[in-house]
Design a protein around this motif. Structure first.
Motif, short mmCIF file in Angstrom:
data_model
loop_
_atom_site.label_atom_id
_atom_site.label_comp_id
_atom_site.label_asym_id
_atom_site.label_seq_id
_atom_site.Cartn_x
_atom_site.Cartn_y
_atom_site.Cartn_z
N GLU A 120 0.73 -1.11 0.03
CA GLU A 120 0.14 -0.11 -0.08
C GLU A 120 0.97 1.18 0.11
N LEU A 131 3.73 1.54 -1.20
CA LEU A 131 4.16 1.58 -2.50
C LEU A 131 3.41 2.33 -3.43
N PHE A 132 2.17 2.18 -3.20
CA PHE A 132 0.88 3.03 -4.17
C PHE A 132 1.13 4.37 -4.02
N ILE A 133 1.54 4.86 -2.89
CA ILE A 133 1.66 6.38 -2.64
C ILE A 133 3.01 6.79 -2.44
N PRO A 155 5.23 7.23 -4.95
CA PRO A 155 5.40 8.37 -6.04
C PRO A 155 4.94 9.74 -5.96
N ILE A 156 3.67 9.70 -5.20
CA ILE A 156 2.83 10.76 -5.12
C ILE A 156 3.86 11.65 -4.16
#
Lengths: 282, 402
Positions: free
Chosen positions: B8, B10-12, B14-15
């Motif tokens: 999870e 890793l999903f955020i 980049p942002i």
């Protein structure tokens, strides 16, 4: 005044509205119409007797030739295409992951992340310009396409916001069954959610593209060399001459308006959906 | 729903990286700039120097030349010889401490005293000696000796002085007022006209698609392009809008539009209204379409007039849409840059200079990043206040969607 749509209203009460509507359309469209007319007038006409005439007396393409051949306006269009397209691709990727996480996962700091995204969308853009200018000078990135990275500060919040709204509308059940079948979150995202969210993602892409296409401050400060100028910046440089050649200004404006016009014509549905899911729909 | 694990996160990631590097870090950095007299075109101020610093190379070079100029066989009087020796001793005292160092370094107070002493001794010596002897390059010597002192770079930390300067700066006051006038007038017009247009479009007449396309183009067009277009229409000599305004008596002469303070401000506001009203209309139209028709039917059965229906049904139900649209439009108008930069560049005589234009000019016109950042920070605080007011009024409307 407010009335239900498509009501079979008495025809005569529609006239005032039609009149208002026509006036509105005239006001909205007139500047474009006038610029188009001017772009075909010779300089003699623009700065002379026919300055206010509706029909060019001797239609000419000299201004178009001048802005395309001498002022390199097509170079600016090309730069804008590269910059806007790159921005759209990577912003959509990053925003999709983030929006999916916000929409589907429960984690500490989620509301902080959302608040942060909202806050960034409210920053005055000028606040990031100074430090980013210094950073780009230090890294040797000034006058390059690296400019797309700081574009994130204006496009990312909007993209996340629209995408979260769209993800929230997709039912959870499909993903849960995918998960039971042993799909990883990434697989679920790309096989199940992405296809279902495609319209929303596309809408977001259009909006991001337009925002990137219109960006001005970052490019004018960081990419000062004309070979990296985008459309808005190249256009602004036509203004800062000692003598403003309105014919060239008009021709350049017509040329750079064409891409915007095409996008609006083809994607108006997506644009409206994107704009409204950014905040209005409850 | 899951707890946040590595995947999870890793999903955020980049942002977080993008926002961190290109949005949050610059804000913190800008805030830091405000406490320094940070000017890019001034060697001694082109960085953030919290401590006093010292340029070793400048000092060493200067000391070398001073010694050479004073190394003369014709200085014979005993007291003068002593003076020269004293100077050389002081200089050597410093240079010996600098051995192995180069560039700009930080120094302690002891060394700083030694440096200042060597400067005062040298400049006094030069003064007395030049009265008695014909020194080499006598005209340039004092300036050369001054370099001993110049090699000390004062800290350019100024604390809140930048803010104090801004609060007393008339140009900031004017820019502040201009920004407010621009924001309030343009947003007010856009709201009223946009609401009117939304109501008309909501009547569901034919040609909706065309109207919508026409409405979207001004919004989608780059502001700089729109501004340039208007600057032609407003041109005093050849602009048709300026001519029409003069003909119907809105302005005395076509030239007045861009050359008087009120004229230029009105022109900028008008161009903004042209660009944004259609956008406002589309936002509000979407809000209107979510209002159930049955409410109006019930209203008309109960004998409510169209007028009453508008104020009792439409407005209350449209309130959230209006507030969200208002919030974003107010912030956008407050940050206005492209439009004014291209249309008037703040002129005539600063009458359309907004806070963002002034901060841009301070930063990139005068390369004064410190003071420019102070103005930006004032804007930032205003924007925060506006946002807080709106979010208070909106309540949790904005967040509860998610």
């Amino acid at each position: 005044m407010a009335q239900q749509p498509n009501h079979p209203d008495a025809p005569k009460s529609k006239w005032p509205f039609l009149l208002l509507l026509t006036f509105y359309l005239v006001v909205v469209v007139f500047p474009f119409f006038w610029i188009l007319v001017t772009s075909f007038k010779s300089s003699g006409e623009i700065f002379g007797d026919n300055a206010f005439g509706v029909v060019p007396e001797n239609p000419t393409l000299e201004h178009y030739a001048s802005v395309i051949l001498d002022k390199g306006i097509l170079r600016a269009v090309w730069n804008s295409l590269i910059v806007s397209f790159t921005t759209t691709v990577y912003i959509i990727l990053v925003a999709t992951f983030a929006a999916y996480a916000i929409s589907r996962f429960e984690f500490k700091g989620k509301s902080v992340l959302l608040g942060l995204v909202l806050a960034v969308s409210m920053f005055p853009q000028m606040i990031v310009i100074g430090p980013i200018y210094n950073l780009f000078i230090d890294l040797g990135w000034a006058n390059s396409y690296w400019i797309v990275l700081p574009y994130s500060s204006i496009t990312l919040p909007m993209a996340v916001w629209i995408l979260v709204t769209h993800f929230n509308q997709i039912p959870l059940a499909l993903e849960e069954s995918a998960r039971m079948d042993g799909a990883t979150p990434f697989q679920t995202l790309f096989r199940i959610v992405f296809p279902l969210a495609a319209p929303g993602v596309f809408t977001t892409a259009i909006i991001v593209f337009i925002i990137a296409w219109n960006e001005f401050v970052l490019t004018i400060t960081i990419n000062s060399q004309s070979e990296y100028h985008t459309v808005p910046v190249a256009i602004s440089f036509l203004r800062t001459q000692f003598e403003i050649l309105w014919g060239e200004v008009a021709a350049a404006t017509v040329i750079v308006t064409i891409p915007t016009l095409l996008i609006v014509l083809f994607f108006q549905r997506q644009i409206v959906s994107g704009l409204t899911s950014g905040g209005v729909k409850e | 729903m899951k707890k946040m694990g590595l995947r999870e996160f890793l999903f955020i990631l980049p942002i977080l990286l993008l926002i961190g590097v290109f949005s949050l870090w610059p804000v913190v950095q800008s805030f830091t700039y405000t406490f320094f007299d940070y000017q890019l075109n001034d060697q001694t101020k082109s960085g953030l120097y919290l401590n006093e610093r010292f340029n070793v190379d400048v000092y060493n070079e200067t000391a070398f030349y001073v010694e050479r100029f004073l190394d003369r066989s014709d200085i014979t009087a005993e007291e003068d010889k002593q003076t020269v020796e004293q100077v050389v001793e002081k200089l050597n005292n410093v240079t010996s401490q600098l051995e192995g160092k180069e560039g700009v370094i930080e120094i302690d107070n002891e060394l700083k005293t030694d440096i200042q002493e060597s400067y005062t001794t040298t400049s006094k010596a030069i003064e007395t000696l030049s009265e008695k002897y014909e020194l080499q390059r006598e005209q340039e010597l004092p300036a050369l000796v001054k370099d001993l002192d110049n090699s000390l770079i004062e800290s350019n930390f100024i604390g809140f002085q930048g803010y104090i300067k801004a609060f007393n700066d008339d140009r900031v006051h004017t820019a502040f007022i201009n920004t407010f006038v621009f924001t309030i007038v343009s947003v007010a017009f856009e709201l009223v006209l946009g609401l009117g247009m939304a109501l008309i479009m909501n009547k569901g007449m034919r040609g909706q698609g065309f109207i919508r396309t026409a409405s979207l183009i001004p919004w989608a067009l780059p502001t700089a392009v729109g501004a340039l277009m208007w600057s032609y229409l407003y041109d005093g000599g050849y602009g048709i809008v300026a001519k029409i305004f003069a003909d119907i008596g809105l302005i005395a002469e076509a030239n007045d539009l861009m050359q008087t303070a009120t004229g230029a401000m009105s022109a900028a506001i008008l161009a903004d209204i042209w660009k944004t009203t259609p956008y406002m209309a589309i936002l509000l139209l979407a809000g209107l379409q979510t209002i159930p028709k049955s409410l109006y039917e019930a209203g008309s059965i109960d004998g409510a007039s169209k007028f009453q229906q508008f104020f009792r049904i439409t407005l209350p139900l449209l309130k959230p849409s209006i507030l969200v649209a208002l919030l974003f439009r107010t912030l956008d108008a407050f940050r206005v840059f492209d439009l004014i930069y291209v249309l008037t560049n703040g002129g005539p005589g600063g009458s359309t200079e907004t806070l963002s234009i002034y901060s841009y000019k301070a930063m990139f016109g005068q390369t004064n990043f410190g003071y420019g950042s102070v103005i930006v920070m004032i804007m930032f605080v205003c924007v925060a206040i506006i946002a807080i007011i709106f979010v208070r009024v909106l309540g949790t409307n904005l967040m509860e969607k998610n």
